[in-house]
Structure formats: structure tokens, C-alpha cells
Design a protein around this motif. Structure first.
Motif, PDB file in Angstrom:
ATOM      1  N   SER A   1      37.111  34.493  40.613  1.00  0.00           N
ATOM      2  CA  SER A   1      38.498  34.066  40.394  1.00  0.00           C
ATOM      3  C   SER A   1      38.900  34.167  38.932  1.00  0.00           C
ATOM      4  O   SER A   1      40.055  34.426  38.615  1.00  0.00           O
ATOM      5  N   GLU A   2      37.948  33.947  38.035  1.00  0.00           N
ATOM      6  CA  GLU A   2      38.241  34.041  36.607  1.00  0.00           C
ATOM      7  C   GLU A   2      38.233  35.485  36.102  1.00  0.00           C
ATOM      8  O   GLU A   2      39.049  35.855  35.269  1.00  0.00           O
ATOM      9  N   LYS A   3      37.301  36.293  36.576  1.00  0.00           N
ATOM     10  CA  LYS A   3      37.138  37.641  36.041  1.00  0.00           C
ATOM     11  C   LYS A   3      37.971  38.706  36.756  1.00  0.00           C
ATOM     12  O   LYS A   3      38.395  39.673  36.128  1.00  0.00           O
ATOM     13  N   ALA A   4      38.194  38.548  38.039  1.00  0.00           N
ATOM     14  CA  ALA A   4      38.914  39.571  38.795  1.00  0.00           C
ATOM     15  C   ALA A   4      40.332  39.812  38.285  1.00  0.00           C
ATOM     16  O   ALA A   4      40.769  40.962  38.227  1.00  0.00           O
ATOM     17  N   PRO A   5      41.075  38.771  37.898  1.00  0.00           N
ATOM     18  CA  PRO A   5      42.428  39.028  37.391  1.00  0.00           C
ATOM     19  C   PRO A   5      42.461  39.932  36.153  1.00  0.00           C
ATOM     20  O   PRO A   5      43.490  40.520  35.836  1.00  0.00           O
ATOM     21  N   GLN A   6      41.338  40.065  35.451  1.00  0.00           N
ATOM     22  CA  GLN A   6      41.286  40.970  34.307  1.00  0.00           C
ATOM     23  C   GLN A   6      41.411  42.423  34.756  1.00  0.00           C
ATOM     24  O   GLN A   6      41.731  43.294  33.956  1.00  0.00           O
ATOM     25  N   ASN A   7      41.174  42.669  36.044  1.00  0.00           N
ATOM     26  CA  ASN A   7      41.306  44.011  36.605  1.00  0.00           C
ATOM     27  C   ASN A   7      42.689  44.252  37.201  1.00  0.00           C
ATOM     28  O   ASN A   7      42.898  45.235  37.907  1.00  0.00           O
TER      29      ASN A   7
END
Length: 128
Positions: free
Chosen positions: A85-91
Motif C-alpha cells: 500500500s505504501e510502495k505501489a502508489p509510487q508506480n
């Protein structure tokens, strides 16, 4: 699971509408930034739900959790999906966020792609 998402997404969208979008310069918020915030909230909720589904479908995860208690499995799953949830939005691009705020079909595609790109790294991180 879909019923929970159907309840949480509108609630999150309504709550984020109350959040101030002013910048530190004191300028008025733009429609795009508010739309992006709504999109990000919707994306994060959908990513967490998609992560759980994807994680439970991975054969390696199924094998790794066979000997775990339900609590251990839940704790690790929470850690992994929190990471996703924290890292995926960076994509996810700003255009994707705006689209996700208004188009559920596009949101599903965006979420699926973001989770796919992120989940393996988070599983490896959680297992170390």
C-alpha cells in the motif's frame, strides 16, 4: 471483500474531501491536487484489498504459511500488504490518480498493475 471495499471507498473519498489541500505558500488548492488526493485514497484502499487477494493466490505464499498459526499468517500478511500500500502508489502517475478517482474500471487496472509490480519485493522484505 468487495462489499467492504464498496463501503470503504466512498467513505474514504468523503473523508478526504474534508482534508485541506492548501500548500505552504498559502495559494488556493487546485482541482487537480484535490482529485489526485481522492485518487490516491481510492488507490490505497483498492491496493490493500487487491494485495490480500494476490498474496493468497501465490503458491509460494500458500506453502510458506502452511505451518503458521492464523495469527502469524495475518500479521505477516498485514505487514506485506502495508508495504504494498505504501510502495505501489509510487508506480502510479498523476494522470492515473485523477483517472482512478472517477473511473472504477480504470482504477482496477491501475491497482492491479501497481500491486503486481510491488508485491514480490514486499514479500521478500517481510520474509527477511
Amino acid at each position: 471483500m468487495k462489499k467492504i471495499i464498496a463501503v470503504l471507498v466512498p467513505l474514504a473519498l468523503a473523508l478526504t474531501a474534508c482534508v485541506s489541500t492548501n500548500t505552504t505558500t498559502g495559494t488556493a488548492p487546485t482541482t487537480q491536487s484535490a482529485t489526485q488526493q481522492l485518487g490516491m485514497t481510492a488507490i490505497k484502499i483498492a491496493i490493500n484489498a487487491k494485495c490480500t487477494t494476490e498474496l493468497n493466490a501465490i503458491p509460494a505464499w500458500q506453502n510458506a504459511t502452511k505451518l503458521m498459526t492464523a495469527t502469524q499468517k495475518q500479521n505477516i500478511q498485514t505487514e506485506i500488504c502495508g508495504c504494498v500500500s505504501e510502495k505501489a502508489p509510487q508506480n502510479v502517475t498523476a494522470v492515473d490518480l485523477a483517472t482512478a478517482a472517477i473511473d472504477p474500471a480504470a482504477r482496477n487496472t491501475i491497482v492491479s498493475n501497481a500491486v503486481t509490480k510491488t508485491i514480490n519485493a514486499c514479500v521478500a522484505e517481510a520474509m527477511n
